[in-house]
Write a protein that holds these residues in place. Structure first.
Motif, PDB file in Angstrom:
ATOM      1  N   GLU A   1      13.872  16.746 -41.656  1.00 18.34           N
ATOM      2  CA  GLU A   1      13.071  16.812 -40.427  1.00 18.34           C
ATOM      3  C   GLU A   1      13.762  16.124 -39.254  1.00 18.34           C
ATOM      4  OE1 GLU A   1       9.211  15.273 -41.462  1.00 18.34           O
ATOM      5  OE2 GLU A   1       8.606  17.195 -42.359  1.00 18.34           O
ATOM      6  N   MET A   2      14.595  15.131 -39.550  1.00 19.94           N
ATOM      7  CA  MET A   2      15.344  14.436 -38.499  1.00 19.94           C
ATOM      8  C   MET A   2      16.594  15.205 -38.092  1.00 19.94           C
ATOM      9  SD  MET A   2      14.998  10.555 -39.951  1.00 19.94           S
ATOM     10  CE  MET A   2      15.965   9.810 -38.661  1.00 19.94           C
ATOM     11  N   GLY A   3      16.883  16.284 -38.800  1.00 16.09           N
ATOM     12  CA  GLY A   3      18.045  17.098 -38.461  1.00 16.09           C
ATOM     13  C   GLY A   3      19.332  16.661 -39.130  1.00 16.09           C
ATOM     14  N   ILE A   4      19.234  15.820 -40.133  1.00 22.86           N
ATOM     15  CA  ILE A   4      20.432  15.393 -40.859  1.00 22.86           C
ATOM     16  C   ILE A   4      20.931  16.563 -41.691  1.00 22.86           C
ATOM     17  CG2 ILE A   4      21.313  13.805 -42.632  1.00 22.86           C
ATOM     18  CD1 ILE A   4      19.173  11.795 -41.594  1.00 22.86           C
ATOM     19  N   GLY A   5      22.213  16.800 -41.680  1.00 22.32           N
ATOM     20  CA  GLY A   5      22.813  17.933 -42.363  1.00 22.32           C
ATOM     21  C   GLY A   5      22.625  17.883 -43.877  1.00 22.32           C
TER      22      GLY A   5
ATOM     23  N   ARG B   1      12.567   9.958 -53.560  1.00 21.48           N
ATOM     24  CA  ARG B   1      13.710  10.830 -53.250  1.00 21.48           C
ATOM     25  C   ARG B   1      13.272  12.031 -52.428  1.00 21.48           C
ATOM     26  NH1 ARG B   1      18.511  10.655 -56.248  1.00 21.48           N
ATOM     27  NH2 ARG B   1      18.650  12.912 -56.352  1.00 21.48           N
ATOM     28  N   ASP B   2      12.139  12.631 -52.811  1.00 18.36           N
ATOM     29  CA  ASP B   2      11.632  13.789 -52.078  1.00 18.36           C
ATOM     30  C   ASP B   2      11.262  13.403 -50.650  1.00 18.36           C
ATOM     31  OD1 ASP B   2      12.007  15.489 -54.219  1.00 18.36           O
ATOM     32  OD2 ASP B   2       9.888  15.555 -54.785  1.00 18.36           O
ATOM     33  N   THR B   3      10.608  12.265 -50.502  1.00 19.07           N
ATOM     34  CA  THR B   3      10.221  11.797 -49.173  1.00 19.07           C
ATOM     35  C   THR B   3      11.455  11.529 -48.329  1.00 19.07           C
ATOM     36  OG1 THR B   3       8.200  10.833 -50.061  1.00 19.07           O
ATOM     37  CG2 THR B   3       8.947  10.007 -47.920  1.00 19.07           C
ATOM     38  N   TRP B   4      12.446  10.887 -48.908  1.00 25.70           N
ATOM     39  CA  TRP B   4      13.696  10.592 -48.213  1.00 25.70           C
ATOM     40  C   TRP B   4      14.356  11.890 -47.754  1.00 25.70           C
ATOM     41  CZ3 TRP B   4      18.946  11.547 -49.054  1.00 25.70           C
ATOM     42  CH2 TRP B   4      19.840  10.721 -48.376  1.00 25.70           C
TER      43      TRP B   4
ATOM     44  N   LEU C   1      21.918  11.906 -52.062  1.00 26.84           N
ATOM     45  CA  LEU C   1      21.160  12.074 -53.300  1.00 26.84           C
ATOM     46  C   LEU C   1      22.042  11.956 -54.533  1.00 26.84           C
ATOM     47  CD1 LEU C   1      18.863  15.065 -52.264  1.00 26.84           C
ATOM     48  CD2 LEU C   1      18.144  12.700 -52.666  1.00 26.84           C
ATOM     49  N   GLY C   2      23.356  11.988 -54.331  1.00 30.19           N
ATOM     50  CA  GLY C   2      24.284  11.888 -55.457  1.00 30.19           C
ATOM     51  C   GLY C   2      24.493  13.202 -56.184  1.00 30.19           C
TER      52      GLY C   2
END
Length: 62
Positions: A19-23, A10-13, A31-32
């Motif tokens: 880092e990819m800029g996903i909001g 989960r942390d890696t995700w 993450l729920g």
């Protein structure tokens, strides 16, 4: 050898998403978490570092 847990995944995700800029709202939903505030609380240092990195990049390119 470090044991890989579901928390590690989960942390890696989350790290990769940020880092990819996903909001943060999309990440929080993925993450729920019931609110963005929970995500911000759990990953606040990482989020602050990302913001500072973005600001520093903008300043150094100016």
């Amino acid at each position: 050898m470090e044991k890989i847990t579901t928390y590690t995944a989960r942390d890696t995700w989350t790290i990769l998403g940020l880092e990819m800029g996903i909001g943060i709202r999309k990440i929080s939903s993925g993450l729920g978490h019931s609110s963005v505030e929970i995500t911000e609380k759990n990953y606040s240092q990482m989020i602050q570092n990302k913001i500072l990195d973005e600001i520093n990049e903008m300043i150094t390119k100016a």
